[in-house]
Design a protein around this motif. Structure first.
Motif, PDB file in Angstrom:
ATOM      1  N   ALA A 154     -44.052 -27.538-111.245  1.00  0.00           N
ATOM      2  CA  ALA A 154     -44.459 -27.246-109.869  1.00  0.00           C
ATOM      3  C   ALA A 154     -43.523 -27.925-108.875  1.00  0.00           C
ATOM      4  N   ASP A 155     -43.096 -29.156-109.170  1.00  0.00           N
ATOM      5  CA  ASP A 155     -42.203 -29.891-108.263  1.00  0.00           C
ATOM      6  C   ASP A 155     -40.811 -29.271-108.214  1.00  0.00           C
ATOM      7  N   ILE A 156     -40.372 -28.715-109.332  1.00  0.00           N
ATOM      8  CA  ILE A 156     -39.043 -28.104-109.379  1.00  0.00           C
ATOM      9  C   ILE A 156     -38.908 -27.011-108.318  1.00  0.00           C
ATOM     10  N   PHE A 157     -39.996 -26.264-108.100  1.00  0.00           N
ATOM     11  CA  PHE A 157     -39.917 -25.099-107.224  1.00  0.00           C
ATOM     12  C   PHE A 157     -40.223 -25.420-105.752  1.00  0.00           C
ATOM     13  N   LYS A 158     -40.480 -26.675-105.454  1.00  0.00           N
ATOM     14  CA  LYS A 158     -40.695 -27.034-104.053  1.00  0.00           C
ATOM     15  C   LYS A 158     -39.369 -26.969-103.314  1.00  0.00           C
ATOM     16  N   THR A 159     -39.370 -26.290-102.183  1.00  0.00           N
ATOM     17  CA  THR A 159     -38.143 -26.140-101.405  1.00  0.00           C
ATOM     18  C   THR A 159     -38.361 -26.677 -99.993  1.00  0.00           C
ATOM     19  N   PRO A 160     -37.316 -27.231 -99.401  1.00  0.00           N
ATOM     20  CA  PRO A 160     -37.453 -27.767 -98.042  1.00  0.00           C
ATOM     21  C   PRO A 160     -37.675 -26.658 -97.021  1.00  0.00           C
ATOM     22  N   LYS A 161     -38.324 -27.012 -95.931  1.00  0.00           N
ATOM     23  CA  LYS A 161     -38.517 -26.065 -94.840  1.00  0.00           C
ATOM     24  C   LYS A 161     -37.179 -25.702 -94.231  1.00  0.00           C
ATOM     25  N   ARG A 162     -37.094 -24.491 -93.720  1.00  0.00           N
ATOM     26  CA  ARG A 162     -35.865 -24.081 -93.049  1.00  0.00           C
ATOM     27  C   ARG A 162     -36.226 -23.348 -91.766  1.00  0.00           C
ATOM     28  N   LYS A 170     -44.946  -0.741-109.157  1.00  0.00           N
ATOM     29  CA  LYS A 170     -45.602  -0.365-107.913  1.00  0.00           C
ATOM     30  C   LYS A 170     -45.098  -1.206-106.745  1.00  0.00           C
ATOM     31  N   MET A 171     -45.308  -0.694-105.528  1.00  0.00           N
ATOM     32  CA  MET A 171     -44.922  -1.427-104.341  1.00  0.00           C
ATOM     33  C   MET A 171     -45.582  -2.803-104.301  1.00  0.00           C
ATOM     34  N   GLU A 172     -46.829  -2.869-104.727  1.00  0.00           N
ATOM     35  CA  GLU A 172     -47.581  -4.124-104.670  1.00  0.00           C
ATOM     36  C   GLU A 172     -47.163  -5.111-105.752  1.00  0.00           C
ATOM     37  N   ASP A 173     -46.250  -4.698-106.634  1.00  0.00           N
ATOM     38  CA  ASP A 173     -45.853  -5.554-107.743  1.00  0.00           C
ATOM     39  C   ASP A 173     -44.684  -6.471-107.413  1.00  0.00           C
ATOM     40  N   LEU A 174     -44.171  -6.417-106.195  1.00  0.00           N
ATOM     41  CA  LEU A 174     -43.219  -7.429-105.730  1.00  0.00           C
ATOM     42  C   LEU A 174     -44.034  -8.442-104.941  1.00  0.00           C
ATOM     43  N   ARG A 175     -44.148  -9.654-105.472  1.00  0.00           N
ATOM     44  CA  ARG A 175     -45.053 -10.631-104.877  1.00  0.00           C
ATOM     45  C   ARG A 175     -44.344 -11.940-104.564  1.00  0.00           C
ATOM     46  N   PRO A 176     -44.810 -12.659-103.549  1.00  0.00           N
ATOM     47  CA  PRO A 176     -44.220 -13.971-103.237  1.00  0.00           C
ATOM     48  C   PRO A 176     -44.326 -14.897-104.441  1.00  0.00           C
ATOM     49  N   PHE A 177     -43.278 -15.662-104.667  1.00  0.00           N
ATOM     50  CA  PHE A 177     -43.257 -16.586-105.798  1.00  0.00           C
ATOM     51  C   PHE A 177     -43.863 -17.913-105.390  1.00  0.00           C
ATOM     52  N   ASN A 178     -44.763 -18.421-106.213  1.00  0.00           N
ATOM     53  CA  ASN A 178     -45.401 -19.709-105.988  1.00  0.00           C
ATOM     54  C   ASN A 178     -45.202 -20.553-107.239  1.00  0.00           C
ATOM     55  N   GLY A 179     -44.470 -21.653-107.093  1.00  0.00           N
ATOM     56  CA  GLY A 179     -44.138 -22.461-108.242  1.00  0.00           C
ATOM     57  C   GLY A 179     -45.330 -23.061-108.945  1.00  0.00           C
ATOM     58  N   GLU A 180     -46.313 -23.481-108.187  1.00  0.00           N
ATOM     59  CA  GLU A 180     -47.514 -24.059-108.786  1.00  0.00           C
ATOM     60  C   GLU A 180     -48.251 -23.025-109.635  1.00  0.00           C
ATOM     61  N   ASP A 181     -48.355 -21.807-109.096  1.00  0.00           N
ATOM     62  CA  ASP A 181     -49.016 -20.727-109.857  1.00  0.00           C
ATOM     63  C   ASP A 181     -48.205 -20.369-111.098  1.00  0.00           C
ATOM     64  N   PHE A 182     -46.876 -20.384-110.965  1.00  0.00           N
ATOM     65  CA  PHE A 182     -46.021 -20.089-112.114  1.00  0.00           C
ATOM     66  C   PHE A 182     -46.258 -21.092-113.236  1.00  0.00           C
ATOM     67  N   ALA A 183     -46.273 -22.366-112.886  1.00  0.00           N
ATOM     68  CA  ALA A 183     -46.490 -23.403-113.889  1.00  0.00           C
ATOM     69  C   ALA A 183     -47.847 -23.254-114.550  1.00  0.00           C
ATOM     70  N   LYS A 184     -48.843 -22.971-113.750  1.00  0.00           N
ATOM     71  CA  LYS A 184     -50.198 -22.812-114.263  1.00  0.00           C
ATOM     72  C   LYS A 184     -50.289 -21.590-115.180  1.00  0.00           C
ATOM     73  N   ALA A 185     -49.697 -20.473-114.754  1.00  0.00           N
ATOM     74  CA  ALA A 185     -49.756 -19.238-115.537  1.00  0.00           C
ATOM     75  C   ALA A 185     -48.965 -19.379-116.841  1.00  0.00           C
ATOM     76  N   LEU A 186     -47.869 -20.122-116.794  1.00  0.00           N
ATOM     77  CA  LEU A 186     -47.029 -20.272-117.980  1.00  0.00           C
ATOM     78  C   LEU A 186     -47.690 -21.149-119.027  1.00  0.00           C
ATOM     79  N   LEU A 187     -48.396 -22.163-118.576  1.00  0.00           N
ATOM     80  CA  LEU A 187     -48.927 -23.161-119.513  1.00  0.00           C
ATOM     81  C   LEU A 187     -50.436 -23.060-119.709  1.00  0.00           C
ATOM     82  N   CYS A 188     -51.057 -21.991-119.178  1.00  0.00           N
ATOM     83  CA  CYS A 188     -52.506 -21.888-119.304  1.00  0.00           C
ATOM     84  C   CYS A 188     -52.907 -21.568-120.748  1.00  0.00           C
TER      85      CYS A 188
END
Length: 444
Positions: A228-236, A426-444
Motif C-alpha cells: 500500500a505504501d509503495i503506491f502512495k504518490t505525492p500531491k501535484r 466495457k467502458m466501466e472497466d477502466l477504473r481508478p487505481f488504488n494501491g491499498e485496494d490492490f494490496a488487499k485484493a492481491l493478498l486476500c
C-alpha cells in the motif's frame, strides 16, 4: 454539468431535499397508506408513485445502488417509464431540467446504439454513469464494486503470488535467510522482476526489524502495508490553462485506442467537452478506429489524412480545441513508425509543437502498457520515460494475466503513478487505481 457539485453535497448529506413536482408534471396523487410501501408500488395504477418514491428515497440509506434500486423498481425495460423515473431522480436532487434531460437523452442514445432494452443489460452501466456524473466513485457502493472487479481481475496473479506465499508461511515458522530466498523467488515468478524484488525485499526486511517480528505469522500484514505504501504518490498541481491537453503514448497493441475512448467517456460523463485527435497517422486503420470510438462515446474528433505529419495534427487539433471551447484534448500518437525515423524524436517534436501552440501543453503524458507483457512493460516504461517523460501510467489487461506483479515493479523502479487499470472490455472497466485496494485484493 453545473449541478454535479450540488448533487454530491446532497448525496453525502444523507437524503435529498424534498421537492414538489413541477407544475407541468403535477398529478393528483392520494397519500400513501403507509410509508413503508415499496417505492413505486402504485406505478402500475398510474397514480401516486412520485409521492411513494420521494418517501422511499428519503428513508433509504444514501447509497447509490439503493437509490437506483428504488428508482428502477417496477421498471423492466428501457422506455418512457425509465425516462420518467430518471428525470424524477434528478428533479428530487434539484437539478436543472435541461441538464437532467441531457443526461437522460445521452443514456437513451447509448441504449439505442448498443441495442439494449432489459434492465439487467444496462443497470451496471447506468450506475457507473451516475457515479461519474455525481462524483461518487469513492462512495461505498462504487468502492465495493471496484474492489470486487479488481479482485476478480487479479485471480491469475493471485494464483502466482498468494498461494505460494501461503505455502511459504505454512512451511516456515521463522523469518530467516531461507524464508527470504523463497520469497524472492515467488516475486520473480510473478514478474515483479529482480531489481524491484530486491528493493521490495530491502523495504520488508527493514519493516520486519522495526516491528521486531521473528515469526512468519505476522509477515502477511507487513507485506500488505508495504505494498500500500509503495503506491502512495505525492500531491501535484492539478490546475491547467484550459483546455487540458493529454498526450497518449505507448507501443502498438497495448490497448491505447480503447483506453483513449474510455478516458474520453469518463470525462464526458463528468460533464466535460472532449476532443479526440488522431495523431497516429501511420498505423493502418488507426484513424478510422479512433473516429468510430469518438462517435460511440460522444466526443469530438479531429484528423488529417493517413501519413500526415503527427505534429501538424497536434497543432491543428489544438486550434480546434481552443476555438470550439473544448475542456479536454486527448491526442493519440504512434506506437511505431513505418519509416526509419526515430519514434521518440517524433514524440519530442509533438511535445514542442503543443507547448509552442499552448504554453504548458501537454499537461499530462499518459503511457499505456499491457500487463500481460510482464517485463516488456518495464522496458517500454523506461524507453518512453527517458525520451519524453511519463506523468501517469494506465495498465491494461490486468484481468487476463498472471503477471500482475509488474504493477509493483513499475511503481518501485520508476515512481510513476498508476492512475487507471483496465479490468475488462466495457467502458466501466477502466477504473481508478488504488494501491491499498490492490494490496488487499492481491493478498486476500
Amino acid at each position: 454539468m453545473g449541478f454535479f457539485s450540488k448533487l454530491k453535497t446532497l448525496w453525502r448529506g444523507g437524503a435529498p431535499a424534498e421537492t414538489a413536482p413541477t407544475p407541468e408534471r403535477t398529478e393528483a396523487a392520494p397519500a400513501p397508506a403507509h410509508v413503508e410501501r415499496s417505492a413505486p408500488a402504485q406505478a402500475a395504477a398510474g397514480e401516486g408513485w412520485r409521492t411513494d418514491l420521494t418517501l422511499a428515497l428519503r428513508q433509504a440509506e444514501p447509497r447509490l445502488s439503493i437509490w437506483l434500486g428504488h428508482v428502477l423498481s417496477g421498471v423492466h425495460e428501457a422506455g418512457p417509464l425509465l425516462r420518467e423515473r430518471l428525470l424524477f431522480l434528478f428533479q428530487a436532487l434539484d437539478a436543472p431540467q435541461a441538464e437532467a434531460e441531457a443526461f437522460v437523452a445521452d443514456f437513451e442514445s447509448w441504449l439505442s446504439a448498443m441495442g439494449y432494452s432489459g434492465v439487467d443489460e444496462f443497470r451496471s452501466e447506468l450506475q457507473y454513469r451516475l457515479a461519474l456524473a455525481l462524483d461518487l466513485e469513492d462512495e461505498e457502493d462504487e468502492r465495493d464494486r471496484l474492489f470486487l472487479k479488481l479482485s476478480e481481475g487479479l485471480a491469475k496473479t493471485r494464483e502466482q503470488i498468494t498461494k505460494r506465499i501461503d505455502t511459504l508461511l505454512a512451511g516456515n515458522r521463522a523469518i530467516d535467510e531461507s524464508f527470504w530466498e523463497e520469497f524472492e523467488e515467488i516475486l520473480i515468478m510473478a514478474d515483479v522482476g529482480f531489481e524491484a524484488a530486491s528493493r521490495l525485499m530491502d523495504n520488508l526486511r527493514a519493516r520486519v526489524r522495526k516491528a521486531g517480528i521473528h515469526e512468519a505469522d505476522g509477515f502477511r500484514d507487513l507485506l500488505k502495508d508495504e505494498l500500500a505504501d509503495i503506491f502512495k504518490t505525492p500531491k501535484r498541481i492539478q490546475a491547467v490553462n484550459p483546455p487540458e491537453v493529454v498526450m497518449m503514448i505507448g507501443v502498438n497493441g497495448v490497448g491505447k485506442t480503447t483506453t483513449i475512448a474510455k478516458l474520453a467517456y469518463r470525462a464526458r460523463m463528468q460533464g466535460r467537452k472532449v476532443l479526440i485527435a488522431a495523431g497516429d497517422t501511420f498505423r493502418a486503420a488507426a484513424i478510422e478506429q479512433l473516429e468510430i470510438w469518438a462517435k460511440r462515446v460522444g466526443a469530438g474528433f479531429f484528423a488529417k489524412q493517413a501519413g500526415a505529419d503527427p505534429a501538424a495534427v497536434a497543432f491543428e487539433a489544438m486550434d480546434q480545441a481552443v476555438s470550439e471551447g473544448y475542456d479536454l484534448l486527448l491526442l493519440d500518437t504512434a506506437g511505431r513508425l513505418h519509416t526509419k525515423a526515430n519514434l521518440m524524436e517524433e514524440l519530442k517534436k509533438i511535445k514542442r509543437v503543443l507547448d509552442k501552440k499552448h504554453p504548458g501543453a501537454p499537461h499530462r503524458s499518459i503511457l499505456v502498457i499491457d500487463a500481460t507483457t510482464g517485463q516488456n512493460a518495464l522496458s517500454q516504461t523506461k524507453l518512453f520515460h527517458e525520451a519524453v517523460g511519463v506523468d501517469e501510467i494506465v495498465l491494461t489487461k490486468l484481468d487476463g494475466t498472471a503477471k500482475g506483479g509488474v504493477v509493483v515493479a513499475v511503481t518501485l523502479q520508476f515512481r510513476i503513478p498508476i492512475t487507471f487499470v483496465g479490468l475488462g472490455e466495457k467502458m466501466e472497466d477502466l477504473r481508478p487505481f488504488n494501491g491499498e485496494d490492490f494490496a488487499k485484493a492481491l493478498l486476500c
